[in-house]
Design an enzyme around this catalytic site. Sequence first.
Site, PDB file in Angstrom:
ATOM      1  N   ARG A  23       0.834  -1.400   0.202  1.00  0.00           N
ATOM      2  CA  ARG A  23       0.247   0.014   0.067  1.00  0.00           C
ATOM      3  C   ARG A  23       0.956   1.199  -0.053  1.00  0.00           C
ATOM      4  O   ARG A  23       0.723   2.172   0.622  1.00  0.00           O
ATOM      5  CB  ARG A  23      -1.099   0.213   1.286  1.00  0.00           C
ATOM      6  CG  ARG A  23      -1.996  -1.105   1.120  1.00  0.00           C
ATOM      7  CD  ARG A  23      -3.259  -0.619   0.361  1.00  0.00           C
ATOM      8  NE  ARG A  23      -4.130  -1.794   0.128  1.00  0.00           N
ATOM      9  CZ  ARG A  23      -5.302  -1.684   0.792  1.00  0.00           C
ATOM     10  NH1 ARG A  23      -5.566  -0.973   1.667  1.00  0.00           N
ATOM     11  NH2 ARG A  23      -5.862  -2.844   0.775  1.00  0.00           N
ATOM     12  N   ARG A  27      -3.795   6.294   0.400  1.00  0.00           N
ATOM     13  CA  ARG A  27      -4.497   7.624   1.038  1.00  0.00           C
ATOM     14  C   ARG A  27      -3.549   8.499   1.929  1.00  0.00           C
ATOM     15  O   ARG A  27      -3.841   9.690   2.254  1.00  0.00           O
ATOM     16  CB  ARG A  27      -5.696   7.229   1.819  1.00  0.00           C
ATOM     17  CG  ARG A  27      -6.972   6.774   0.771  1.00  0.00           C
ATOM     18  CD  ARG A  27      -7.996   6.248   1.504  1.00  0.00           C
ATOM     19  NE  ARG A  27      -7.472   4.919   1.775  1.00  0.00           N
ATOM     20  CZ  ARG A  27      -8.187   4.020   2.747  1.00  0.00           C
ATOM     21  NH1 ARG A  27      -9.434   4.180   2.835  1.00  0.00           N
ATOM     22  NH2 ARG A  27      -7.830   2.736   2.847  1.00  0.00           N
ATOM     23  N   ARG A  36      -7.936  11.125  -5.830  1.00  0.00           N
ATOM     24  CA  ARG A  36      -8.999  10.430  -5.396  1.00  0.00           C
ATOM     25  C   ARG A  36     -10.404  11.376  -5.379  1.00  0.00           C
ATOM     26  O   ARG A  36     -11.535  10.896  -5.315  1.00  0.00           O
ATOM     27  CB  ARG A  36      -8.936   9.664  -4.253  1.00  0.00           C
ATOM     28  CG  ARG A  36      -8.539   8.144  -4.492  1.00  0.00           C
ATOM     29  CD  ARG A  36      -9.449   7.177  -4.842  1.00  0.00           C
ATOM     30  NE  ARG A  36     -10.251   6.949  -3.729  1.00  0.00           N
ATOM     31  CZ  ARG A  36     -11.509   6.863  -3.650  1.00  0.00           C
ATOM     32  NH1 ARG A  36     -12.192   7.836  -4.354  1.00  0.00           N
ATOM     33  NH2 ARG A  36     -12.227   6.534  -2.744  1.00  0.00           N
ATOM     34  N   TYR A 148     -13.875 -13.076  -0.115  1.00  0.00           N
ATOM     35  CA  TYR A 148     -14.820 -12.036  -0.328  1.00  0.00           C
ATOM     36  C   TYR A 148     -15.978 -12.533  -1.194  1.00  0.00           C
ATOM     37  O   TYR A 148     -17.088 -11.837  -1.217  1.00  0.00           O
ATOM     38  CB  TYR A 148     -13.822 -10.911  -1.344  1.00  0.00           C
ATOM     39  CG  TYR A 148     -13.111 -10.164  -0.395  1.00  0.00           C
ATOM     40  CD1 TYR A 148     -13.536  -9.097   0.495  1.00  0.00           C
ATOM     41  CD2 TYR A 148     -11.651 -10.456  -0.311  1.00  0.00           C
ATOM     42  CE1 TYR A 148     -12.894  -8.559   1.264  1.00  0.00           C
ATOM     43  CE2 TYR A 148     -10.925  -9.682   0.735  1.00  0.00           C
ATOM     44  CZ  TYR A 148     -11.658  -8.518   1.499  1.00  0.00           C
ATOM     45  OH  TYR A 148     -10.616  -7.906   2.026  1.00  0.00           O
TER      46      TYR A 148
HETATM   47  O1  CP3 Z   1       0.129  -2.003  -2.348  1.00  0.00           O
HETATM   48  C1  CP3 Z   1      -0.323  -1.195  -3.149  1.00  0.00           C
HETATM   49  O2  CP3 Z   1       0.092  -0.089  -3.090  1.00  0.00           O
HETATM   50  C2  CP3 Z   1      -0.734  -1.437  -4.532  1.00  0.00           C
HETATM   51  C3  CP3 Z   1      -2.215  -1.448  -4.559  1.00  0.00           C
HETATM   52  C4  CP3 Z   1      -3.156  -2.412  -3.629  1.00  0.00           C
HETATM   53  C5  CP3 Z   1      -4.501  -1.908  -3.239  1.00  0.00           C
HETATM   54  N1  CP3 Z   1      -5.114  -2.835  -2.662  1.00  0.00           N
HETATM   55  C6  CP3 Z   1      -4.975  -0.606  -3.595  1.00  0.00           C
HETATM   56  C7  CP3 Z   1      -6.210  -0.067  -2.712  1.00  0.00           C
HETATM   57  C8  CP3 Z   1      -2.955  -3.729  -3.208  1.00  0.00           C
HETATM   58  C9  CP3 Z   1      -1.741  -4.653  -3.337  1.00  0.00           C
HETATM   59  C10 CP3 Z   1      -4.130  -4.031  -2.627  1.00  0.00           C
HETATM   60  C11 CP3 Z   1      -4.323  -5.374  -2.070  1.00  0.00           C
HETATM   61  C12 CP3 Z   1      -5.603  -5.816  -1.458  1.00  0.00           C
HETATM   62  N2  CP3 Z   1      -6.995  -5.394  -1.734  1.00  0.00           N
HETATM   63  C13 CP3 Z   1      -6.015  -6.683  -0.616  1.00  0.00           C
HETATM   64  C14 CP3 Z   1      -4.543  -7.618   0.350  1.00  0.00           C
HETATM   65  C15 CP3 Z   1      -3.658  -6.819   0.911  1.00  0.00           C
HETATM   66  C16 CP3 Z   1      -4.470  -6.652   2.135  1.00  0.00           C
HETATM   67  O3  CP3 Z   1      -4.466  -5.155   2.476  1.00  0.00           O
HETATM   68  O4  CP3 Z   1      -4.614  -7.231   2.959  1.00  0.00           O
HETATM   69  C17 CP3 Z   1      -7.204  -6.638  -0.068  1.00  0.00           C
HETATM   70  C18 CP3 Z   1      -7.534  -7.528   1.163  1.00  0.00           C
HETATM   71  C19 CP3 Z   1      -7.908  -5.770  -0.707  1.00  0.00           C
HETATM   72  C20 CP3 Z   1      -9.368  -5.682  -0.588  1.00  0.00           C
HETATM   73  C21 CP3 Z   1      -9.437  -4.328  -0.496  1.00  0.00           C
HETATM   74  N3  CP3 Z   1      -9.480  -3.187  -1.284  1.00  0.00           N
HETATM   75  C22 CP3 Z   1     -10.187  -3.705   0.785  1.00  0.00           C
HETATM   76  C23 CP3 Z   1     -10.470  -4.666   1.844  1.00  0.00           C
HETATM   77  C24 CP3 Z   1     -10.232  -2.340   0.429  1.00  0.00           C
HETATM   78  C25 CP3 Z   1     -10.994  -1.354   1.363  1.00  0.00           C
HETATM   79  C26 CP3 Z   1     -10.301  -1.032   2.823  1.00  0.00           C
HETATM   80  C27 CP3 Z   1      -9.473   0.093   2.551  1.00  0.00           C
HETATM   81  O5  CP3 Z   1      -8.274   0.167   2.796  1.00  0.00           O
HETATM   82  O6  CP3 Z   1      -9.878   1.158   2.181  1.00  0.00           O
HETATM   83  C28 CP3 Z   1      -9.744  -1.999  -0.768  1.00  0.00           C
HETATM   84  C29 CP3 Z   1      -9.538  -0.564  -1.236  1.00  0.00           C
HETATM   85  C30 CP3 Z   1      -8.290  -0.091  -1.706  1.00  0.00           C
HETATM   86  N4  CP3 Z   1      -7.304  -0.872  -2.375  1.00  0.00           N
HETATM   87  C31 CP3 Z   1      -7.631   1.052  -1.535  1.00  0.00           C
HETATM   88  C32 CP3 Z   1      -6.381   1.189  -2.040  1.00  0.00           C
HETATM   89  C33 CP3 Z   1      -5.349   2.266  -2.179  1.00  0.00           C
HETATM   90  C34 CP3 Z   1      -8.374   2.326  -0.765  1.00  0.00           C
HETATM   91  C35 CP3 Z   1      -9.196   2.931  -1.875  1.00  0.00           C
HETATM   92  C36 CP3 Z   1      -9.440   4.236  -1.597  1.00  0.00           C
HETATM   93  O7  CP3 Z   1      -8.674   5.173  -2.120  1.00  0.00           O
HETATM   94  O8  CP3 Z   1     -10.630   4.675  -1.056  1.00  0.00           O
END
Ligand code: CP3
Length: 342
Positions: A23, A27, A36, A148
């Site tokens: 990540r 944000r 965003r 999911y």
């Molecule tokens: O790591 C990186 O920078 C690459 C991008 C990336 C994102 N999600 C962007 C994202 C990666 C590798 C993921 C993986 C991901 N997504 C996982 C596995 C890793 C982990 O964190 O356990 C999972 C479970 C998800 C599913 C997911 N995506 C959830 C549960 C959420 C909502 C929770 C949250 O943090 O808001 C997301 C959204 C998400 N994916 C965001 C980002 C930057 C936030 C989106 C936003 O800007 O609102």
Amino acid sequence: MHDRFLRACRREPTDVTPVWFMRQAGRYMREYRELRARYGMLELCRTPELALEVTLQPLRLGVDAAILFADILLPLEPMGAPFAFSADDGPVVHRPVQGPADVERLRVCEPEEDLGYVLEAVRLIRRELGGKTPLVGFAGGPFTLASYLVEGGRSSSFARTKAMMWQEPELFDLLLGKVGEVVRRFLRAQVAAGAQAVQLFDSWVGALCTTDYRRHVLAHSRAVLHDLAQTGVPVIHFGVGTSHLLEAQCEAGGTVIGVDWRLPLDVAWQRIGHNRAIQGNLDPLLLCAPPELAAEGAREVLRRAAGRPGHVFNLGHGIVPETPESTVQAVVDAVHAGLTAP
Ligand code: CP3
């Protein structure tokens, strides 16, 4: 030196320990929040030029790898399970998978046709980065992605997923088989498009005991990991809360094993075996503590790695949105300075 991340994955010596963050685009960065404000999360993922821009944002911190900006959930839509990111509850799958008819309906999609926008982003990023920073592609692990589909969103107990696993093991096996095949094809396609390493995020598999992991999940993860190993690019196998599963995860495969912060790195590496590379393992919340504490935490991880080739520095899980960017910079600098610094 731009190849220190790939060298460490192969357990070759490096000038300093390579560092990147799960990540690392997101944000906590002002530029990301500005984008965003104009585009939805899925819009960012589906527009290769925007995904490129977001992927590049954290590189000015001096990290040693770029990670593709996308999400593990993107394959769900072409599989026939559309979802949305809701502001409060995270991802919501509109029609969760409940029974045999739902599993039967799931499509084993073709990444070039159905997820072409992700592959286009990979090609754009590679063109932009050239031989500089290496690019990591990724996908969700079969269990994590299936959870999911079955839960319909985030869950703390995984009650529905476990109910299906125990009560309808053949259906669960069919589900993980379909999801695993999608993940395998998607990662293969990312490598063909130019990803120089890939990470399998099996983030939630730590919810299972060792017996259930071995009985219901291991073979599906192994099918993905072993197939990807044939491509020759390093494969990082990551999970959270998996201290009890490390040996079983190693059996499933991975060039590099990603570990969270719950075990000291040296203990985890001993368990994994020194014939494999390790990625981790600073507690991500330490990046919300004063920067000197975070930097000291990073040095403690380096002390545990003891200069052994094959350590990729990372957090034990993703950066949280509250993290000050200056602390992320302090940790990058501390890792690169190594243990000779004061
Ligand atoms: O790591 C990186 O920078 C690459 C991008 C990336 C994102 N999600 C962007 C994202 C990666 C590798 C993921 C993986 C991901 N997504 C996982 C596995 C890793 C982990 O964190 O356990 C999972 C479970 C998800 C599913 C997911 N995506 C959830 C549960 C959420 C909502 C929770 C949250 O943090 O808001 C997301 C959204 C998400 N994916 C965001 C980002 C930057 C936030 C989106 C936003 O800007 O609102």
